[in-house]
Design an enzyme around this catalytic site. Sequence first.
Site, PDB file in Angstrom:
ATOM      1  N   GLY A 190       0.772  -1.357  -0.084  1.00 48.29           N
ATOM      2  CA  GLY A 190       0.001   0.182  -0.020  1.00 48.29           C
ATOM      3  C   GLY A 190       0.726   1.313  -0.055  1.00 48.29           C
ATOM      4  N   ASN A 230       1.476   3.114  -2.576  1.00 47.99           N
ATOM      5  CA  ASN A 230       0.728   3.997  -3.519  1.00 47.99           C
ATOM      6  C   ASN A 230      -0.316   4.552  -2.834  1.00 47.99           C
ATOM      7  OD1 ASN A 230       2.092   4.323  -6.444  1.00 47.99           O
ATOM      8  ND2 ASN A 230       2.014   2.069  -6.001  1.00 47.99           N
ATOM      9  N   ARG A 255      -6.105  -8.821  -8.411  1.00 50.27           N
ATOM     10  CA  ARG A 255      -7.066  -9.623  -8.921  1.00 50.27           C
ATOM     11  C   ARG A 255      -7.697  -9.352 -10.236  1.00 50.27           C
ATOM     12  NH1 ARG A 255      -8.538 -13.616  -5.842  1.00 50.27           N
ATOM     13  NH2 ARG A 255      -7.160 -13.640  -4.062  1.00 50.27           N
ATOM     14  N   ILE A 274     -10.859  -8.307 -12.499  1.00 54.86           N
ATOM     15  CA  ILE A 274     -12.201  -8.050 -12.293  1.00 54.86           C
ATOM     16  C   ILE A 274     -12.930  -8.387 -13.392  1.00 54.86           C
ATOM     17  CG2 ILE A 274     -11.267  -6.158 -10.734  1.00 54.86           C
ATOM     18  CD1 ILE A 274     -12.116  -4.314 -13.030  1.00 54.86           C
ATOM     19  N   HIS A 298       0.403   0.359 -13.026  1.00 53.66           N
ATOM     20  CA  HIS A 298       1.042  -0.528 -13.588  1.00 53.66           C
ATOM     21  C   HIS A 298       2.786  -0.225 -13.511  1.00 53.66           C
ATOM     22  CE1 HIS A 298       1.689  -4.660 -14.972  1.00 53.66           C
ATOM     23  NE2 HIS A 298       2.206  -3.982 -16.003  1.00 53.66           N
TER      24      HIS A 298
HETATM   25  C1  GAR Z   1       2.845  -1.050  -7.745  1.00 54.42           C
HETATM   26  O1  GAR Z   1       4.136  -1.168  -8.028  1.00 54.42           O
HETATM   27  C2  GAR Z   1       1.676  -1.328  -8.736  1.00 54.42           C
HETATM   28  O2  GAR Z   1       2.105  -0.685  -9.926  1.00 54.42           O
HETATM   29  C3  GAR Z   1       1.670  -2.999  -8.965  1.00 54.42           C
HETATM   30  O3  GAR Z   1       1.882  -3.331  -7.511  1.00 54.42           O
HETATM   31  C4  GAR Z   1       2.772  -2.558  -6.600  1.00 54.42           C
HETATM   32  C5  GAR Z   1       1.951  -2.052  -5.282  1.00 54.42           C
HETATM   33  O4  GAR Z   1       2.623  -1.511  -4.663  1.00 54.42           O
HETATM   34  N1  GAR Z   1       0.659  -3.413  -9.626  1.00 54.42           N
HETATM   35  C6  GAR Z   1       0.840  -4.352 -10.319  1.00 54.42           C
HETATM   36  O5  GAR Z   1       1.657  -5.081 -10.607  1.00 54.42           O
HETATM   37  C7  GAR Z   1      -0.646  -4.695 -11.114  1.00 54.42           C
HETATM   38  N2  GAR Z   1      -0.686  -5.473 -12.155  1.00 54.42           N
HETATM   39  P1  GAR Z   1       2.167  -0.794  -3.173  1.00 54.42           P
HETATM   40  O6  GAR Z   1       1.393  -1.893  -2.484  1.00 54.42           O
HETATM   41  O7  GAR Z   1       3.377  -0.427  -2.237  1.00 54.42           O
HETATM   42  O8  GAR Z   1       1.427   0.536  -3.570  1.00 54.42           O
END
Ligand code: GAR
Length: 209
Positions: free
Chosen positions: A16, A18, A95, A97, A113
Site C-alpha cells: 500500500g 501507493n 485480482r 475484475i 502498473h
Molecule cells: C505497484 O508497483 C503497482 O504498480 C503494482 O503493484 C505495486 C503495489 O505496490 N501493480 C501491479 O503490478 C498490477 N499489475 P504498493 O502496494 O506498495 O502500492
Amino acid sequence: MVSSPLRIAVFASGSGSNFQALAEAIAGGGIPAELALLVCDRPEAKVVRRAEALGVPTLLFRPKEYASREAYEREIVARLEAEGVELVVLAGYMRLITGILLNPFYGRMINIHPSLLPAFPGIGAVRQALEYGVKLTGATVHFVDGGMDTGPIIAQQAVEVLDGDTEETLAERIHAAEHELLPRVVRWMAEGRIKLDGRKVTVAKEVGP
Ligand code: GAR
C-alpha cells in the site's frame, strides 16, 4: 461554484505504498478529493494498517469465502454505491475484475502498473523488464477495461534501467515514480480535466487564476 471533493476508493492487496502516497498528497492539499474507502482482499496486508492509521474506512474480504468472483464484486459495488464513490483506483490490487465491478465504473476506474505499457503487462512486470533487457521501463496509469492492463493510457513516467539493477533496486525506483505519477493523475481526474475518447485520453490544460 465550489464542488465537493471527489470521493475515491482505493483497491490494494499488499504494502500500500501507493495508497499512502495518495493519502499524503491529498492531505497536503491541492487535490480536491477524499479517500472514502480502502478495499482489500487480504485482511492481513500492510495496507490495512496504513488505512487504519489514516482513519480511512476499509472493506476487507477473503475471496475464498465466496462462491465466485462475481459474488464478492456484487458486495463491493453495493458498498461503493453506498459510500458515494466516484473514482476507483486500483493500486496493487492483484485480482482480475469482472463486468460486475467494471461496468458501473467504466471511465471512472484507473490502475497503476509498474511498466511502460503495453510492454510487460500482468504480474512480475519489473522482473519481465529486467529479463528482457530493456534500458527504459517505468510506470503507467491507465483506465481499466476488460483486458489485463490493456485500457486507455492516461500518463506514463519512464525509469532508466541501470547496470547491476536487481528486481528490488529497480522496483524501488519505479515505486518512487509511481508515488508522483498516481497523485498527479488523481488530481487531473478530480479537477475534471481528463477526457476519454475511445483509446485516446487527453488532459485539458490547467486554467490559471
Ligand atoms: C505497484 O508497483 C503497482 O504498480 C503494482 O503493484 C505495486 C503495489 O505496490 N501493480 C501491479 O503490478 C498490477 N499489475 P504498493 O502496494 O506498495 O502500492
